[in-house]
Motif scaffolding. Structure first.
Motif, PDB file in Angstrom:
ATOM      1  N   HIS A 102       0.884  -1.301   0.117  1.00 13.10           N
ATOM      2  CA  HIS A 102       0.144  -0.246   0.181  1.00 13.10           C
ATOM      3  C   HIS A 102       0.503   1.068  -0.606  1.00 13.10           C
ATOM      4  CE1 HIS A 102      -4.265   2.051   0.223  1.00 13.10           C
ATOM      5  NE2 HIS A 102      -3.234   2.263   1.097  1.00 13.10           N
ATOM      6  N   ALA A 103       2.011   0.606   0.685  1.00 16.53           N
ATOM      7  CA  ALA A 103       2.946   2.753   0.658  1.00 16.53           C
ATOM      8  C   ALA A 103       3.021   2.840  -0.899  1.00 16.53           C
ATOM      9  CB  ALA A 103       4.101   1.676   1.491  1.00 16.53           C
ATOM     10  N   VAL A 104       3.380   1.995  -1.697  1.00 17.31           N
ATOM     11  CA  VAL A 104       4.426   1.810  -3.159  1.00 17.31           C
ATOM     12  C   VAL A 104       2.979   2.053  -3.885  1.00 17.31           C
ATOM     13  CG1 VAL A 104       4.215   0.186  -4.978  1.00 17.31           C
ATOM     14  CG2 VAL A 104       5.534  -0.178  -2.925  1.00 17.31           C
ATOM     15  N   ALA A 105       1.698   2.081  -3.149  1.00 20.56           N
ATOM     16  CA  ALA A 105       0.867   2.605  -3.768  1.00 20.56           C
ATOM     17  C   ALA A 105       0.597   4.323  -4.125  1.00 20.56           C
ATOM     18  CB  ALA A 105      -0.691   2.080  -4.078  1.00 20.56           C
ATOM     19  N   LEU A 106       0.026   3.929  -2.623  1.00 16.09           N
ATOM     20  CA  LEU A 106       0.032   6.009  -1.971  1.00 16.09           C
ATOM     21  C   LEU A 106       1.508   6.242  -2.740  1.00 16.09           C
ATOM     22  CD1 LEU A 106      -0.188   4.958   1.753  1.00 16.09           C
ATOM     23  CD2 LEU A 106      -1.896   6.814   0.445  1.00 16.09           C
ATOM     24  N   ALA A 107       2.746   5.745  -2.504  1.00 15.90           N
ATOM     25  CA  ALA A 107       3.668   7.334  -3.206  1.00 15.90           C
ATOM     26  C   ALA A 107       3.380   7.127  -4.600  1.00 15.90           C
ATOM     27  CB  ALA A 107       5.014   6.028  -3.363  1.00 15.90           C
ATOM     28  N   GLY A 108       2.654   6.370  -5.537  1.00 19.59           N
ATOM     29  CA  GLY A 108       2.253   6.816  -6.589  1.00 19.59           C
ATOM     30  C   GLY A 108       1.500   6.977  -7.637  1.00 19.59           C
ATOM     31  N   VAL A 109       0.231   7.093  -6.744  1.00 16.77           N
ATOM     32  CA  VAL A 109      -0.932   8.462  -5.917  1.00 16.77           C
ATOM     33  C   VAL A 109      -0.020   9.983  -5.965  1.00 16.77           C
ATOM     34  CG1 VAL A 109      -2.754   9.659  -5.404  1.00 16.77           C
ATOM     35  CG2 VAL A 109      -2.915   6.582  -5.622  1.00 16.77           C
ATOM     36  N   LEU A 110       1.108   9.539  -5.064  1.00 14.42           N
ATOM     37  CA  LEU A 110       1.798  11.182  -4.509  1.00 14.42           C
ATOM     38  C   LEU A 110       2.511  11.489  -5.773  1.00 14.42           C
ATOM     39  CD1 LEU A 110       2.704  12.777  -2.883  1.00 14.42           C
ATOM     40  CD2 LEU A 110       4.502  11.155  -2.430  1.00 14.42           C
ATOM     41  N   SER A 111       3.119  11.235  -6.747  1.00 11.96           N
ATOM     42  CA  SER A 111       3.944  11.020  -7.841  1.00 11.96           C
ATOM     43  C   SER A 111       2.179  11.877  -8.804  1.00 11.96           C
ATOM     44  CB  SER A 111       4.759  10.127  -8.329  1.00 11.96           C
ATOM     45  OG  SER A 111       5.716  10.407  -9.284  1.00 11.96           O
ATOM     46  N   LEU A 112       1.351  10.760  -9.007  1.00  9.49           N
ATOM     47  CA  LEU A 112       0.373  11.442  -9.898  1.00  9.49           C
ATOM     48  C   LEU A 112      -0.139  13.253  -9.496  1.00  9.49           C
ATOM     49  CD1 LEU A 112      -2.147   8.453 -11.274  1.00  9.49           C
ATOM     50  CD2 LEU A 112      -0.458   9.658 -12.782  1.00  9.49           C
ATOM     51  N   LEU A 113      -0.147  13.076  -8.157  1.00  8.96           N
ATOM     52  CA  LEU A 113      -0.625  14.382  -8.236  1.00  8.96           C
ATOM     53  C   LEU A 113       0.830  15.721  -8.498  1.00  8.96           C
ATOM     54  CD1 LEU A 113      -2.303  13.555  -4.394  1.00  8.96           C
ATOM     55  CD2 LEU A 113      -3.618  14.057  -6.342  1.00  8.96           C
ATOM     56  N   ILE A 114       1.705  14.875  -7.766  1.00  8.11           N
ATOM     57  CA  ILE A 114       2.910  15.871  -8.146  1.00  8.11           C
ATOM     58  C   ILE A 114       2.643  16.811  -9.629  1.00  8.11           C
ATOM     59  CG2 ILE A 114       4.939  16.280  -8.270  1.00  8.11           C
ATOM     60  CD1 ILE A 114       4.906  15.301  -5.952  1.00  8.11           C
ATOM     61  N   GLY A 115       2.814  15.362 -10.224  1.00  9.07           N
ATOM     62  CA  GLY A 115       2.490  15.688 -12.301  1.00  9.07           C
ATOM     63  C   GLY A 115       1.624  16.013 -12.124  1.00  9.07           C
ATOM     64  N   LEU A 116       0.347  15.665 -12.033  1.00 10.55           N
ATOM     65  CA  LEU A 116      -1.162  17.057 -12.573  1.00 10.55           C
ATOM     66  C   LEU A 116      -0.264  18.280 -12.144  1.00 10.55           C
ATOM     67  CD1 LEU A 116      -3.902  14.269 -11.643  1.00 10.55           C
ATOM     68  CD2 LEU A 116      -2.981  14.903 -13.383  1.00 10.55           C
ATOM     69  N   MET A 117      -0.065  18.564 -11.265  1.00 12.43           N
ATOM     70  CA  MET A 117      -0.373  20.304  -9.789  1.00 12.43           C
ATOM     71  C   MET A 117       1.021  20.593 -11.009  1.00 12.43           C
ATOM     72  SD  MET A 117       0.224  20.060  -6.138  1.00 12.43           S
ATOM     73  CE  MET A 117      -1.748  18.849  -5.530  1.00 12.43           C
ATOM     74  N   LEU A 118       1.897  19.982 -11.306  1.00 13.05           N
ATOM     75  CA  LEU A 118       3.310  20.663 -12.659  1.00 13.05           C
ATOM     76  C   LEU A 118       2.531  21.272 -13.814  1.00 13.05           C
ATOM     77  CD1 LEU A 118       6.206  18.683 -10.970  1.00 13.05           C
ATOM     78  CD2 LEU A 118       5.808  21.052 -10.750  1.00 13.05           C
ATOM     79  N   ILE A 119       1.886  20.206 -14.366  1.00 16.54           N
ATOM     80  CA  ILE A 119       1.637  20.148 -15.373  1.00 16.54           C
ATOM     81  C   ILE A 119       0.369  21.293 -15.523  1.00 16.54           C
ATOM     82  CG2 ILE A 119      -0.420  19.415 -18.030  1.00 16.54           C
ATOM     83  CD1 ILE A 119       0.909  16.720 -16.443  1.00 16.54           C
ATOM     84  N   ILE A 120      -0.974  21.605 -14.482  1.00 15.72           N
ATOM     85  CA  ILE A 120      -1.437  22.293 -14.799  1.00 15.72           C
ATOM     86  C   ILE A 120      -1.262  23.797 -14.326  1.00 15.72           C
ATOM     87  CG2 ILE A 120      -3.343  23.975 -12.843  1.00 15.72           C
ATOM     88  CD1 ILE A 120      -4.229  20.604 -12.758  1.00 15.72           C
ATOM     89  N   GLY A 121       0.208  24.066 -13.675  1.00 16.99           N
ATOM     90  CA  GLY A 121       0.529  25.394 -13.153  1.00 16.99           C
ATOM     91  C   GLY A 121       1.996  24.708 -14.522  1.00 16.99           C
ATOM     92  N   ARG A 122       2.061  24.055 -15.553  1.00 15.87           N
ATOM     93  CA  ARG A 122       3.169  24.783 -16.664  1.00 15.87           C
ATOM     94  C   ARG A 122       1.969  25.817 -17.529  1.00 15.87           C
ATOM     95  NH1 ARG A 122       3.996  26.534 -21.456  1.00 15.87           N
ATOM     96  NH2 ARG A 122       4.577  25.238 -22.661  1.00 15.87           N
ATOM     97  N   PHE A 123       0.947  25.070 -17.369  1.00 12.81           N
ATOM     98  CA  PHE A 123      -0.028  25.926 -18.665  1.00 12.81           C
ATOM     99  C   PHE A 123      -0.593  27.396 -17.904  1.00 12.81           C
ATOM    100  CE2 PHE A 123      -1.229  21.557 -20.640  1.00 12.81           C
ATOM    101  CZ  PHE A 123      -0.913  22.016 -21.893  1.00 12.81           C
ATOM    102  N   LEU A 124      -1.083  27.231 -16.842  1.00  8.59           N
ATOM    103  CA  LEU A 124      -0.953  28.664 -16.209  1.00  8.59           C
ATOM    104  C   LEU A 124       0.508  29.218 -15.981  1.00  8.59           C
ATOM    105  CD1 LEU A 124      -3.277  27.699 -13.140  1.00  8.59           C
ATOM    106  CD2 LEU A 124      -3.811  27.985 -14.848  1.00  8.59           C
ATOM    107  N   LYS A 125       1.499  29.074 -16.589  1.00  4.59           N
ATOM    108  CA  LYS A 125       2.500  29.834 -16.228  1.00  4.59           C
ATOM    109  C   LYS A 125       3.070  29.813 -14.979  1.00  4.59           C
ATOM    110  CE  LYS A 125       1.778  31.481 -21.165  1.00  4.59           C
ATOM    111  NZ  LYS A 125       1.677  32.211 -22.226  1.00  4.59           N
ATOM    112  N   LEU A 126       2.787  28.760 -14.246  1.00  2.96           N
ATOM    113  CA  LEU A 126       3.655  29.454 -13.039  1.00  2.96           C
ATOM    114  C   LEU A 126       5.548  29.372 -13.104  1.00  2.96           C
ATOM    115  CD1 LEU A 126       0.965  27.639 -11.253  1.00  2.96           C
ATOM    116  CD2 LEU A 126       1.285  30.523 -12.096  1.00  2.96           C
ATOM    117  N   GLY A 127       5.664  28.793 -13.579  1.00  2.06           N
ATOM    118  CA  GLY A 127       7.370  28.561 -13.435  1.00  2.06           C
ATOM    119  C   GLY A 127       7.567  29.491 -12.412  1.00  2.06           C
ATOM    120  N   PHE A 128       7.602  30.870 -12.101  1.00  2.44           N
ATOM    121  CA  PHE A 128       7.695  32.201 -12.051  1.00  2.44           C
ATOM    122  C   PHE A 128       8.105  31.615 -10.224  1.00  2.44           C
ATOM    123  CE2 PHE A 128       3.404  33.204 -11.606  1.00  2.44           C
ATOM    124  CZ  PHE A 128       3.574  33.706 -10.254  1.00  2.44           C
ATOM    125  N   VAL A 129       6.783  30.375  -9.615  1.00  3.84           N
ATOM    126  CA  VAL A 129       6.672  30.373  -8.282  1.00  3.84           C
ATOM    127  C   VAL A 129       8.626  30.361  -7.309  1.00  3.84           C
ATOM    128  CG1 VAL A 129       4.106  29.917  -8.888  1.00  3.84           C
ATOM    129  CG2 VAL A 129       6.643  27.863  -9.032  1.00  3.84           C
TER     130      VAL A 129
END
Length: 564
Positions: A102-129
């Motif tokens: 379950h720890a591996v599954a949680l780590a995978g979901v955590l990585s997915l969430l990070i990926g989605l946040m960064l992809i959204i940030g890319r389209f919102l042009k949040l590279g300045f943060v």
């Protein structure tokens, strides 16, 4: 049409289309050298995060392949990193309830969430943060991370049970175990021997892969002496792909991972962005921060889907690829292929790999990021920034990684507001034989123009300092040696204006007008004038209130009052 298609293609495809055969030999050599570092480091960071060692290999392979396609940097190596390890462990392990699957599954979901946040940030042009993470914050954060990682690896180094909790609790538990004689001498011997080999190889005049040498030597000794049951070992790697049941993660657990995911995304992108930009400057290239954010998001999303955990740019393995002559992302693809070959051809080798050996690898990697020179330099240069560094370090080490970073960013913003609230301000005057108008604090011999005050305020005008600005003008008027008829504000440093500060300026203008004093501005920037018009005070501050230079304003004042 073809050129337009190439311009819009992923960066990796552009490199393939422009690949030179002369690069192949260098990329092959770099890939081989890189794989030798990826295998032990990946397993070590996975175990440090409380995950099975094999997940570290997945987190080494998938990012290299994904970044080779989408990454804008030619030679940046993306993978597990010591700076993310404690944050991953802090986010995942409390929810895992000691179940590694379950720890591996949680780590995978955590990585997915990070990926989605960064992809959204890319389209919102949040590279300045990443600008929120100043150098004192980054150095304090890395020093704190190093201490947390080293403390987490001490139980494995001594072969004793690991204790959870805060840094203080972990160190106290380790000390109690050692006081009771629980340390395993053999485990300690392997761990200390690993550290000695790595540091010894670094001291040699020629390059030797110390990590690989230490890991191979440890496995050889453990296998030859039959110590597989005498010391804790990593164990055999599973054969074939390891299933990752992301669906087993409950919605409540996903919500619990959102906060840590946001913090890790910020840190991962900051580390990757700094490394990517430094590589680009070295090669005379330019890397778009938003494009880098999107690529890192895709990399983390892919890593989460295929059994890995959150990753970022690696400041320890990228130099290995560079020194080995890497010319393109193909070096990373070759390294990934060699890691896969190891996983499929020799999964049983790790049955004799002592866990304390990997602990030694992690401890050396963590210790290498400790930076005391910057702290000493900041103590000499800026006590405020030195205090910010120490606050970040203490927060990360003793409060929590994410909490420490949030507190540090808040303190950094407070320090910025503090400087803007109380900026440098002075009065200007003419100095003989020096053109222009100069600071009276630095040139007390300066001569004032009778009846004229020239004020300078070195900050944007906003809600926190509007009253400070007005009080500065009042003080200069009150101290003037002769009755004042004009106040000229040298406005070049005033780069912003909000409505609260505008109210303070209007009130000041009314107060001065009652005394027969005109308030005018010199060198005010066009956007600030536009804002005054938009705020509806253009009738109060008409064109006759603005001058292109202080010299023009003084000349107009002299002309109006018949002064020579």
């Amino acid at each position: 049409m073809r050129r337009h298609w190439i311009r819009s293609a992923p960066p990796g495809l552009k490199i393939v289309l422009n690949y030179r055969r002369a690069w192949l030999k260098s990329d092959l050599a770099a890939g081989a050298a890189l794989s030798a570092a990826l295998i032990p480091a990946g397993m070590a960071y996975a175990e440090a995060a409380g995950l099975p060692a094999v997940t570290g290999l997945y987190a080494s392979v998938i990012p290299l392949l994904a970044y080779a396609v989408f990454g804008p940097s030619r030679v940046l190596i993306v993978g597990p990193d010591s700076s993310l390890v404690p944050m991953i462990a802090a986010a995942v392990l409390p929810l895992a309830a000691a179940k590694s699957g379950h720890a591996v599954a949680l780590a995978g979901v955590l990585s997915l969430l990070i990926g989605l946040m960064l992809i959204i940030g890319r389209f919102l042009k949040l590279g300045f943060v990443t600008g929120l993470l100043s150098k004192p914050i980054r150095v304090g954060y890395l020093n704190g991370i190093a201490l947390v990682v080293i403390a987490s690896q001490l139980p494995k180094l001594f072969g004793i049970p690991a204790a959870g909790g805060s840094l203080a609790e972990s160190l106290a538990a380790t000390a109690r175990e050692l006081a009771q004689g629980a340390a395993q001498p053999l485990a300690l011997l392997f761990g200390v021997g690993t550290i000695a080999v790595i540091l010894g190889c670094r001291a040699l005049p020629w390059r030797v892969p110390g990590v690989l040498l230490a890991v191979l030597a440890s496995m050889a000794v453990a296998a030859a002496a039959g110590l597989g049951s005498a010391v804790p070992v990593v164990g055999e790697l599973p054969t074939g792909p390891t299933p990752t049941d992301l669906g087993s993660v409950r919605p409540a657990e996903v919500l619990g991972l959102l906060g840590p995911a946001a913090g890790i995304a910020l840190i991962a992108f900051a580390d990757t962005s700094v490394l990517s930009k430094s590589l680009a400057r070295r090669r005379g290239d330019h890397v778009n921060g938003n494009q880098e954010m999107g690529a890192l998001g895709l990399v983390n999303a892919a890593c989460g889907l295929f059994g890995g955990f959150p990753v970022s740019g690696s400041a320890s393995r990228t130099p290995i690829a560079l020194e080995a002559g890497a010319r393109s992302p193909l070096s990373g693809v070759i390294a990934a292929a060699l890691v896969v070959l190891f996983m499929t051809a020799a999964p049983g080798v790790t049955a004799f790999l002592p866990s304390s050996t990997l602990a030694g690898v992690v401890i050396v990697a963590a210790a290498s990021v400790i930076d005391l020179k910057t702290l000493a330099r900041l103590v000499r240069m800026s006590r405020t920034e030195a205090a910010l560094l120490l606050a970040t370090f203490l927060g990360v080490a003793f409060v929590g990684v994410l909490e420490g970073v949030v507190v540090a960013i808040a303190l950094s913003l407070m320090a910025f507001v503090r400087r803007a609230w109380d900026p440098y301000r002075t009065e200007l005057a003419s100095v003989e034989d020096i053109p222009g108008y100069h600071d009276l604090n630095r040139h007390p011999e300066g001569e004032r123009v009778p009846g004229l005050v020239i004020a300078r305020f070195d900050a944007p005008l906003f809600f926190a300092n509007g009253a400070v600005f007005a009080e500065h003008i009042r003080t200069l008027v009150a101290r003037a040696p002769a009755p004042v008829r004009w106040v000229v504000v040298a406005s070049e440093a005033i780069t912003d204006l909000d409505t609260t500060a505008l109210d303070d300026v209007v009130e000041l203008d009314d107060e001065l007008a009652q005394k027969g004093i005109s308030l005018v501005f010199a060198e005010m920037k066009g956007p600030i004038k536009d804002r005054l018009i938009r705020f509806g005070v253009s009738s109060r501050f008409g064109p006759d209130h603005f001058f292109p230079t202080v010299h023009n304003a003084v000349r107009s004042y002299r002309s109006e009052f018949g002064l020579p």
